[in-house]
Scaffold this active site. Sequence first.
Site, PDB file in Angstrom:
ATOM      1  N   LYS A 270      48.013  -7.445 -16.611  1.00  0.00           N
ATOM      2  CA  LYS A 270      46.778  -7.584 -15.819  1.00  0.00           C
ATOM      3  C   LYS A 270      45.584  -7.823 -16.745  1.00  0.00           C
ATOM      4  O   LYS A 270      44.755  -8.695 -16.504  1.00  0.00           O
ATOM      5  CB  LYS A 270      46.554  -6.329 -14.952  1.00  0.00           C
ATOM      6  CG  LYS A 270      47.532  -6.225 -13.792  1.00  0.00           C
ATOM      7  CD  LYS A 270      47.557  -4.874 -13.097  1.00  0.00           C
ATOM      8  CE  LYS A 270      48.673  -4.844 -12.050  1.00  0.00           C
ATOM      9  NZ  LYS A 270      48.818  -3.584 -11.337  1.00  0.00           N
TER      10      LYS A 270
ATOM     11  N   ASP B  88      42.442  -3.385  -5.401  1.00  0.00           N
ATOM     12  CA  ASP B  88      43.842  -3.219  -4.992  1.00  0.00           C
ATOM     13  C   ASP B  88      43.985  -3.303  -3.470  1.00  0.00           C
ATOM     14  O   ASP B  88      45.085  -3.493  -2.958  1.00  0.00           O
ATOM     15  CB  ASP B  88      44.333  -1.817  -5.415  1.00  0.00           C
ATOM     16  CG  ASP B  88      45.329  -1.864  -6.558  1.00  0.00           C
ATOM     17  OD1 ASP B  88      46.035  -2.870  -6.686  1.00  0.00           O
ATOM     18  OD2 ASP B  88      45.381  -0.874  -7.309  1.00  0.00           O
TER      19      ASP B  88
ATOM     20  N   GLN C  90      46.637   2.453 -11.790  1.00  0.00           N
ATOM     21  CA  GLN C  90      48.039   2.033 -11.702  1.00  0.00           C
ATOM     22  C   GLN C  90      48.888   3.137 -11.071  1.00  0.00           C
ATOM     23  O   GLN C  90      48.807   4.307 -11.455  1.00  0.00           O
ATOM     24  CB  GLN C  90      48.556   1.669 -13.102  1.00  0.00           C
ATOM     25  CG  GLN C  90      49.939   1.075 -13.129  1.00  0.00           C
ATOM     26  CD  GLN C  90      50.052  -0.302 -12.455  1.00  0.00           C
ATOM     27  OE1 GLN C  90      49.091  -1.057 -12.387  1.00  0.00           O
ATOM     28  NE2 GLN C  90      51.224  -0.613 -11.946  1.00  0.00           N
TER      29      GLN C  90
HETATM   30  N1  GUN Z   1      52.142  -0.147  -8.871  1.00  0.00           N
HETATM   31  C1  GUN Z   1      52.990  -1.108  -8.399  1.00  0.00           C
HETATM   32  N2  GUN Z   1      52.297  -2.093  -7.781  1.00  0.00           N
HETATM   33  C2  GUN Z   1      50.995  -1.756  -7.862  1.00  0.00           C
HETATM   34  C3  GUN Z   1      49.791  -2.383  -7.425  1.00  0.00           C
HETATM   35  O1  GUN Z   1      49.789  -3.455  -6.804  1.00  0.00           O
HETATM   36  N3  GUN Z   1      48.638  -1.712  -7.724  1.00  0.00           N
HETATM   37  C4  GUN Z   1      48.629  -0.518  -8.382  1.00  0.00           C
HETATM   38  N4  GUN Z   1      47.452   0.053  -8.594  1.00  0.00           N
HETATM   39  N5  GUN Z   1      49.722   0.092  -8.796  1.00  0.00           N
HETATM   40  C5  GUN Z   1      50.898  -0.530  -8.542  1.00  0.00           C
END
Ligand code: GUN
Length: 296
Positions: A54, A121, A98
């Site tokens: 990311k 998100d 995350q």
């Molecule tokens: N863990 C797995 N997929 C995601 C996501 O799309 N966002 C976040 N914050 N954590 C994740």
Amino acid sequence: MSAKIISGTETAKAIREELKTEVTELKEKYNVVPGLVTILVGDNPASQSYVAAKNKTAHALGIHSEQVTVPGDISEDDLLALVDKYNNDDKIHGILVQLPLPGHINEAKVLFAIDPDKDVDGFHPVNIGKMMLGEQCFLPCTPHGILELLQRSGVETSGAEVVVVGRSNIVGKPIANLMLQKRAGGNATVTLCHTRTRDMDFHTRRADILIVAAGVPKMIKGDQVKEGVVVIDVGVNRIGKSESGKAILAGDVDFDSVKEKAAAITPVPGGVGPMTITMLMKNTVQAARQSLDNKE
Ligand code: GUN
């Protein structure tokens, strides 16, 4: 029949080019650089690699990104204070914590503490509520990426039988909702299957569009789908390691048998994954734009 491959890598590349132009324009016209902070709690290897990807993508697009890693035993209060610090930081337009979080931390409490205007998100109840109502909001990144993939691949969703396998808050529930919205890219008849579904095959064999987000490697086989189905495989399962130590990935769909019957299918890797990260960037750029509107 051998399926057309729906490449998330290629579609993501095209969207990233569009985003680069937008980032340049925001800087030149308004002197604003979109800012994203990712917060990683602990040292889960999968989470580490997602967060690194990311930040790398953000950097490549000219988005300011900060990566904060805190120990797995951080207290809930300290994590909430960290989120609040970024809620009040004008350089940061998007905050991503995350998931999953360690067991001693209440995940909902942390997600609800993020300012909904910085919730790139799309997990805050304000954004989820707006999404359900069809209002403008941050859409959760994986479902948002699936919508873009279907639309940009020219897949007709109106009137289609869409079957979703998996009812997670991150993918299953929101994509089912988005596919039934009364607008372009929606208007589908949606069935949501899960671990208690009585006859899964009955549903998957009816699907014109099958979206699988179950977290079970190669769960859906060729004999469970109909000829001509469009398959979106959301699964990213680590099923082993190559000699060089790289993770070997498999989707939730048995690609080899399903591709013989499908009209189109997303591969793993290179399907939904790159789209998820790209939509996070799109949401961050949207958040920066909206911050300008809020200042007016
Ligand atoms: N863990 C797995 N997929 C995601 C996501 O799309 N966002 C976040 N914050 N954590 C994740």
